[in-house]
Structures are given as C-alpha cells and as structure tokens.
Design an enzyme around this catalytic site. Structure first.
Site, PDB file in Angstrom:
ATOM      1  N   ASN A   9      43.885  31.103  32.275  1.00  0.00           N
ATOM      2  CA  ASN A   9      42.956  32.093  32.739  1.00  0.00           C
ATOM      3  C   ASN A   9      43.620  33.506  32.209  1.00  0.00           C
ATOM      4  O   ASN A   9      44.704  33.736  32.957  1.00  0.00           O
ATOM      5  CB  ASN A   9      42.899  32.323  34.098  1.00  0.00           C
ATOM      6  CG  ASN A   9      42.079  33.526  34.505  1.00  0.00           C
ATOM      7  OD1 ASN A   9      41.270  34.239  33.514  1.00  0.00           O
ATOM      8  ND2 ASN A   9      41.737  33.660  35.732  1.00  0.00           N
ATOM      9  N   LYS A  11      42.743  36.546  32.013  1.00  0.00           N
ATOM     10  CA  LYS A  11      42.147  37.632  32.721  1.00  0.00           C
ATOM     11  C   LYS A  11      41.799  38.742  31.745  1.00  0.00           C
ATOM     12  O   LYS A  11      41.405  38.445  30.612  1.00  0.00           O
ATOM     13  CB  LYS A  11      43.047  38.091  33.960  1.00  0.00           C
ATOM     14  CG  LYS A  11      43.331  36.813  34.785  1.00  0.00           C
ATOM     15  CD  LYS A  11      44.065  37.220  36.274  1.00  0.00           C
ATOM     16  CE  LYS A  11      44.615  36.067  36.834  1.00  0.00           C
ATOM     17  NZ  LYS A  11      45.180  36.435  37.996  1.00  0.00           N
ATOM     18  N   HIS A  95      36.025  33.180  40.557  1.00  0.00           N
ATOM     19  CA  HIS A  95      37.399  33.424  40.753  1.00  0.00           C
ATOM     20  C   HIS A  95      37.590  34.542  41.636  1.00  0.00           C
ATOM     21  O   HIS A  95      36.665  35.216  42.133  1.00  0.00           O
ATOM     22  CB  HIS A  95      38.060  34.020  39.383  1.00  0.00           C
ATOM     23  CG  HIS A  95      39.393  34.079  39.435  1.00  0.00           C
ATOM     24  ND1 HIS A  95      39.942  34.952  40.212  1.00  0.00           N
ATOM     25  CD2 HIS A  95      40.568  33.071  38.929  1.00  0.00           C
ATOM     26  CE1 HIS A  95      41.462  34.784  39.992  1.00  0.00           C
ATOM     27  NE2 HIS A  95      41.572  33.814  39.332  1.00  0.00           N
ATOM     28  N   GLU A  97      39.251  36.867  42.120  1.00  0.00           N
ATOM     29  CA  GLU A  97      39.201  38.309  41.873  1.00  0.00           C
ATOM     30  C   GLU A  97      37.723  38.812  41.621  1.00  0.00           C
ATOM     31  O   GLU A  97      37.378  40.000  41.935  1.00  0.00           O
ATOM     32  CB  GLU A  97      40.048  38.685  40.585  1.00  0.00           C
ATOM     33  CG  GLU A  97      41.558  38.433  40.691  1.00  0.00           C
ATOM     34  CD  GLU A  97      42.153  38.164  39.566  1.00  0.00           C
ATOM     35  OE1 GLU A  97      41.785  37.845  38.391  1.00  0.00           O
ATOM     36  OE2 GLU A  97      43.580  37.741  39.836  1.00  0.00           O
ATOM     37  N   GLU A 167      42.580  27.353  44.431  1.00  0.00           N
ATOM     38  CA  GLU A 167      43.512  28.397  44.006  1.00  0.00           C
ATOM     39  C   GLU A 167      43.694  29.448  45.462  1.00  0.00           C
ATOM     40  O   GLU A 167      43.004  30.349  45.777  1.00  0.00           O
ATOM     41  CB  GLU A 167      43.113  29.513  43.170  1.00  0.00           C
ATOM     42  CG  GLU A 167      42.557  28.805  41.840  1.00  0.00           C
ATOM     43  CD  GLU A 167      42.938  29.760  40.743  1.00  0.00           C
ATOM     44  OE1 GLU A 167      43.644  29.813  39.864  1.00  0.00           O
ATOM     45  OE2 GLU A 167      41.894  30.854  40.651  1.00  0.00           O
ATOM     46  N   GLY A 173      49.131  35.157  41.476  1.00  0.00           N
ATOM     47  CA  GLY A 173      49.818  36.390  41.033  1.00  0.00           C
ATOM     48  C   GLY A 173      51.063  36.944  41.625  1.00  0.00           C
ATOM     49  O   GLY A 173      51.540  37.809  41.628  1.00  0.00           O
ATOM     50  N   SER A 213      50.348  30.901  40.755  1.00  0.00           N
ATOM     51  CA  SER A 213      51.691  30.970  40.254  1.00  0.00           C
ATOM     52  C   SER A 213      52.183  29.599  39.691  1.00  0.00           C
ATOM     53  O   SER A 213      53.416  29.128  40.098  1.00  0.00           O
ATOM     54  CB  SER A 213      52.483  31.381  41.390  1.00  0.00           C
ATOM     55  OG  SER A 213      52.166  32.749  41.778  1.00  0.00           O
TER      56      SER A 213
HETATM   57  C1  PEP Z   1      44.857  32.596  38.507  1.00  0.00           C
HETATM   58  O1  PEP Z   1      44.417  33.798  38.201  1.00  0.00           O
HETATM   59  O2  PEP Z   1      43.927  31.865  38.162  1.00  0.00           O
HETATM   60  C2  PEP Z   1      46.203  32.464  38.495  1.00  0.00           C
HETATM   61  C3  PEP Z   1      46.289  31.133  39.012  1.00  0.00           C
HETATM   62  O3  PEP Z   1      47.085  33.339  38.406  1.00  0.00           O
HETATM   63  P1  PEP Z   1      48.563  32.952  38.290  1.00  0.00           P
HETATM   64  O4  PEP Z   1      48.958  31.759  37.735  1.00  0.00           O
HETATM   65  O5  PEP Z   1      49.172  34.215  37.487  1.00  0.00           O
HETATM   66  O6  PEP Z   1      48.979  33.097  40.007  1.00  0.00           O
END
Ligand code: PEP
Length: 251
Positions: A9, A11, A95, A97, A167, A173, A213
């Site tokens: 992703n 973003k 997601h 966000e 997630e 992040g 992460s």
């Molecule tokens: C994400 O945005 O779906 C995500 C898992 O980000 P990160 O791997 O940077 O934590």
C-alpha cells in the site's frame, strides 16, 4: 487451499515516474515467484502506468479506494468501472486512515465491497482495533463489528472472493508490530467470525492478511502462523528490494 497474498500500500506516495521505476525493479526481483500473490496499491494518478509497467508479470495492481457507483455526479471520486477499464484487479477498502480521516463507516465500506465485487474487483477489506480498544479488552469485538459490517449481505460465493486484512491501528506506521502470537490469536478470532457468517468451509478459503509494520526481518515469523495468509505492507512496500524480500518470505 487459501492463497498467500502480499500486497503493498503505497498510500499518497510516488509520481508516475517513481511508480514505473519501482515496478520495473520489482518485476525483476520477483520473477518466477508463483505460489504467492503479489499486489501493489498505487495512487489513482499512477494506476494506468502501473498496470502497463507490470503487464505480463506476476504482479497485480490495486487501487487504494473507490466510490461505490458506476458513474455520475460525484466530484473528485473514481468508480469501479473506471478501475476495471484500465486493468486494475484489486481495491483496498476501509483502511484505518480512511476510517479515521474521511469518516468512513462500516455501512459505507460494505457498499463499496459489494460494488467492487459486482465489477469483478477483489476487495481487500481492512479491519483493526485502536490501541485503546486493545487495552480495554475490546479487540475481538471491534474486529467482529468491522468484519460483520463490511461483509454484511454477501453470499458465501462472494465472501470467498474477498481478502481480509487485519491491521491493528497501533501497529500501522509505528514500527510496533504485533507479535506473531498476538496476531495469530486475532486472525483466529476473525476466521471464527467468518465461519459464523459464511460457514467453516468458506472461512477456511478466505485469505486473511496481517498489516502493521511488516518488514523483511519480521515477515517470515508472521507468515509462519497458521491463520496469517499474507501481508498488507505500507512503508516497506515503497522500495522494490524490501518488498521483494517480504514476498519471498511468503514462499
Ligand atoms: C498500512 O498502511 O496498511 C500499513 C500496514 O503500513 P505500515 O506497513 O507502514 O505499518
């Protein structure tokens, strides 16, 4: 047998030139990988070039959102018909966000999931608890609500086409990854909800990715868990080398 799928992703990152350069490098790095699905979620502006860049390879392209209508007076939005027309195959929906910054509800996300399926796009439905939910012992309840809300009204045949991405919001992040044991526990609970909704056989077929992460050095341990069937990767998907290592950890 459910499929392991590693999805990136990006973003709101990468110009078209950056996207094509990364995908060209990734194509070479993952050539020959057959038993892992590889997906990259590019920004809308780069989707068309991204599809062309991966043509003939084992990489599929995802959008990071869509509006649940074919067309119409929805200024600034992008429809599933438009995504299909340029060769996009997946769409990331719900997601955290988007839930947080754009106030997306389970009901709206559910409309998107159904609409994506009706256009032959594979939805990657994101669910996950916030830190305060986990600390208050509400992890399973939050995920159950989001899974039931996001997949409401689907038939068993439709449900098996969906990818679920667990997630935990506190791991996105932040560099804080759920331990493989904690992630596995939650994946098991999510699969139980899927079994209640669609039956045990369908639940066994649904790919449940872990996201939060994921990096080259923790991917193998996470993916070794029985109910973790892939990863949704943010930061570490921006560079071909790190993302290819995560893909190969799923082999
Ligand atoms: C994400 O945005 O779906 C995500 C898992 O980000 P990160 O791997 O940077 O934590």
């Amino acid at each position: 047998m459910r499929k392991t799928i590693i999805a990136g992703n990006w973003k709101m990152n990468k110009t078209n030139a950056d996207a094509v350069a990364m995908l060209t490098e990734l194509k070479a790095a993952v050539a020959g990988v057959e038993n892992v699905g590889i997906v990259i979620g590019a920004p809308f502006t780069a989707l068309s070039d991204a599809v062309k860049a991966v043509e003939g390879s084992n990489i599929k392209i995802a959008a990071q959102n869509m509006y649940p209508k074919a067309s119409g007076a929805y200024t600034g939005e992008v429809s599933p018909e438009m995504l299909k027309a340029i060769g996009v195959e997946y769409v990331i929906l719900g997601h955290s966000e988007r839930r947080e910054y754009f106030h997306e509800t389970d009901a709206f996300i559910n409309e998107k999931v159904k609409c994506a399926l009706s256009y032959g796009l594979t939805p990657i439905l994101c669910v996950g608890e916030k830190l305060e939910d986990r600390e208050a012992g509400r992890t399973d309840l939050v995920n159950e609500t989001q899974v039931k809300g996001g997949l409401a009204g689907l038939t068993k045949e439709e449900a098996v086409k969906v990818v679920v991405a667990y997630e935990p919001v506190w791991a996105i992040g932040t560099g804080k990854t759920a331990t493989p044991e904690i992630a596995e526990e939650t994946h098991k609970a999510i699969r139980k909800v899927l079994a209640e909704m669609f039956g045990a056989e369908a639940a066994e077929e649904i790919t449940i990715q872990y996201g939060g992460s994921v990096k080259a050095d923790n991917a193998k341990d996470l993916l070794a868990q029985a109910d973790i069937d892939g990863g949704l990767v943010g930061g570490a998907s921006l560079e071909a080398e790190s993302f290819a290592k995560i893909v190969k950890a799923g082999m």
